[in-house]
Design an enzyme around this catalytic site. Structure first.
Site, PDB file in Angstrom:
ATOM      1  N   HIS A  76      -4.742  -0.718   4.414  1.00  0.00           N
ATOM      2  CA  HIS A  76      -3.924   0.073   3.484  1.00  0.00           C
ATOM      3  C   HIS A  76      -4.450  -0.138   2.076  1.00  0.00           C
ATOM      4  CE1 HIS A  76       0.242   1.693   2.247  1.00  0.00           C
ATOM      5  NE2 HIS A  76      -0.374   1.397   1.100  1.00  0.00           N
ATOM      6  N   HIS A  78      -5.941   2.246  -1.728  1.00  0.00           N
ATOM      7  CA  HIS A  78      -5.907   3.506  -2.481  1.00  0.00           C
ATOM      8  C   HIS A  78      -7.200   3.601  -3.296  1.00  0.00           C
ATOM      9  CE1 HIS A  78      -1.615   4.601  -1.764  1.00  0.00           C
ATOM     10  NE2 HIS A  78      -1.512   3.289  -1.569  1.00  0.00           N
ATOM     11  N   LYS A  81      -7.331   5.848  -6.520  1.00  0.00           N
ATOM     12  CA  LYS A  81      -6.650   5.367  -7.722  1.00  0.00           C
ATOM     13  C   LYS A  81      -7.354   4.177  -8.356  1.00  0.00           C
ATOM     14  CE  LYS A  81      -1.838   6.507  -6.384  1.00  0.00           C
ATOM     15  NZ  LYS A  81      -1.980   6.893  -4.972  1.00  0.00           N
ATOM     16  N   HIS A 234       4.213   5.640   3.829  1.00  0.00           N
ATOM     17  CA  HIS A 234       4.748   4.739   2.806  1.00  0.00           C
ATOM     18  C   HIS A 234       6.266   4.814   2.907  1.00  0.00           C
ATOM     19  CE1 HIS A 234       0.691   4.926   1.265  1.00  0.00           C
ATOM     20  NE2 HIS A 234       0.991   4.145   0.239  1.00  0.00           N
ATOM     21  N   GLU A 237       9.948   1.852  -0.294  1.00  0.00           N
ATOM     22  CA  GLU A 237       9.279   0.941  -1.224  1.00  0.00           C
ATOM     23  C   GLU A 237      10.187   0.674  -2.433  1.00  0.00           C
ATOM     24  OE1 GLU A 237       4.910   0.342  -3.365  1.00  0.00           O
ATOM     25  OE2 GLU A 237       5.337   2.196  -2.305  1.00  0.00           O
ATOM     26  N   ASP A 334      -3.709  -2.891  -0.663  1.00  0.00           N
ATOM     27  CA  ASP A 334      -3.000  -1.848  -1.401  1.00  0.00           C
ATOM     28  C   ASP A 334      -3.812  -1.462  -2.640  1.00  0.00           C
ATOM     29  OD1 ASP A 334      -1.029   0.037  -1.656  1.00  0.00           O
ATOM     30  OD2 ASP A 334       0.509  -1.327  -2.346  1.00  0.00           O
ATOM     31  N   ASN A 335      -3.199  -1.420  -3.795  1.00  0.00           N
ATOM     32  CA  ASN A 335      -3.855  -0.910  -4.998  1.00  0.00           C
ATOM     33  C   ASN A 335      -4.700  -1.985  -5.679  1.00  0.00           C
ATOM     34  OD1 ASN A 335      -1.180   0.553  -4.521  1.00  0.00           O
ATOM     35  ND2 ASN A 335      -2.235   1.947  -5.909  1.00  0.00           N
TER      36      ASN A 335
END
Length: 442
Positions: A76, A78, A81, A234, A237, A334-335
């Site tokens: 997972h 991104h 981004k 998602h 959250e 994640d990010n």
């Protein structure tokens, strides 16, 4: 050790090593207090030929008791981004501020060239750290998203054989109920991707279930079913008790007898639900065979952030209760360096280290070693990865650390990465390479 690996050739032993026992199918040996076993590992022509009790090999690369792990998978992320923080900060550091900052940056600066350059930088980081597969969620707002998807397809093809790239759409649920739903699903199918969304409406946060939620959820499932797509969502959250989409997703999957894989990420609000509701939700998720991926660093960064107030909770879901119910749980990055998380480097060693501290994976570790290896491999449909097993590629991460207290106490910057049994001569790129892209001077 690096010199010995360079000189080892195509057939050699990694001897006197330690490995989490749960990651070696069929190998029986005494486990220490943290579940590590001593062993020798045979490498032949780029593959794992087998394992043997420690002391079996008379020559080879001496690990001196250091750990050997199968290469991790990051289920997972991104990539589109990633690394925009220098030009798109999140002054409040909260979820709403992240959405606002990303929306503004996407409108002002995203192009195929921009997305591809930043995503390739991130993949190079992950590759150098040892990761062999990444699933990235791609912001899918038409028509702009077509360029991002073209960039990701090029990256997937360029990195094939080194890092397997999977793509999932991400857009609010109501987008799929409108005129963009079928075109998005078609684009995802044509790219061989996964159909993904967030369980909220455009402009909203994860609070009470939005009006029309069940009808829109069924529409989303139907889009995936008609195209034979897996699903990645998602979910919930937030720390709002009204965010209860996870249970409805599980019930919908059961009612529709959905045949594809489903992965749900975040699921933060489950930890603030009444115990009876949380237990029932977990039971339904287990029954539906849904995989859960948790993002401890990002969620602890965003959740329960109020200016001038100390956070009261960690923003993560009920991982131990899920595992006890038989649910497959993974951890992921994640990010990275964007408004949702200002830090990170797509380093799964860091992710596992922080997850252990945040989620209490330790004392005992049990089978939590699978959370960064075998579990994401299964959730992503990549058979056999994340294990040390005969016939699998010799894609391994070698640490000088012998015990878990050593492994988790330092960043492991001296690790060695093997790809197809050969020492990987790659280092993470320097941030300066992105200066022109993200507008940094000096």
């Amino acid at each position: 050790m690096r010199d010995a690996l360079k000189a080892a050739g195509g057939r050699f032993w990694l001897r006197n090593a330690r490995t989490p026992g749960v990651l070696i199918p069929g190998f029986e040996a005494e486990r220490d207090a943290d579940g590590l076993v001593r062993l020798d590992i045979r490498i032949e022509d780029g593959k794992i030929a087998g394992v043997a009790p420690v002391g079996s090999a008379r020559d080879g690369v001496d690990m001196q008791g250091g750990q050997v792990w199968p290469a991790p998978l990051d289920a997972h992320t991104h990539l589109d981004k990633g690394h925009i923080w220098p030009r798109a900060r999140n002054p409040r550091g909260d979820f709403g501020g992240a959405i606002e900052a990303v929306m503004a940056d996407r409108s002002a600066a995203w192009s195929e060239k921009d997305v591809e350059a930043r995503a390739d930088f991130a993949i190079r980081c992950a590759h150098a750290h040892g990761t062999v597969a990444i699933r990235t969620h791609v912001d899918t707002y038409l028509p702009m998203a077509r360029g991002s998807w073209r960039a990701m397809v090029r990256l997937r093809d360029r990195w094939a054989g080194k890092v397997a790239i999977q793509m999932s759409s991400i857009a609010p649920l109501d987008r799929f109920a409108g005129p963009d739903g079928a075109p998005i699903a078609n684009m995802v199918a044509e790219a061989g991707g996964v159909l993904g969304m967030v369980t909220r409406h455009v402009g909203e946060l994860h609070a009470d279930l939005p009006v029309g939620f069940q009808e829109e959820l069924d529409t989303f499932f139907a889009l995936a079913e008609s195209r034979g797509l897996d699903i990645d969502l998602h979910v919930d959250e937030s720390g709002e008790s009204g965010a209860r989409a996870l249970r409805e997703i599980a019930l919908t999957a059961l009612r529709r007898k959905f045949k594809g894989r489903i992965q749900c990420g975040h699921c933060c609000s489950l930890s603030v639900q009444p115990e009876d509701f949380a237990r029932d939700t977990i039971a339904r998720v287990a029954e539906a065979g849904i995989s859960i991926v948790v993002l401890p660093m990002c969620n602890m960064y965003l959740q329960d952030r109020v200016a001038g107030r100390t956070p009261r909770w960690r923003g993560v879901t009920l991982v131990h209760e899920m595992r006890a119910a038989g649910i497959r749980v993974s951890v992921a990055s994640d990010n990275t360096r964007d408004p949702f998380y200002a830090y990170g480097d797509l380093d799964m060693t860091e992710v596992f280290r922080e997850a252990t501290r945040i989620l209490h994976f330790d004392h005992p570790f049990g089978d939590w070693y699978r959370a960064a290896t075998a579990n994401p491999a299964e959730a992503m449909g990549i058979a056999g990865r994340g294990l040390i097993a005969a016939g699998q590629p010799a894609d391994l991460v070698l640490y000088s650390a012998r015990f878990m207290t050593e492994l988790l106490s330092r960043p492991q910057s001296d690790r060695a990465v093997l790809r197809d049994g050969r020492l990987l001569e790659a280092t993470a790129p320097h941030w300066r390479e992105l200066d022109e892209i993200v507008g940094v001077t000096g």
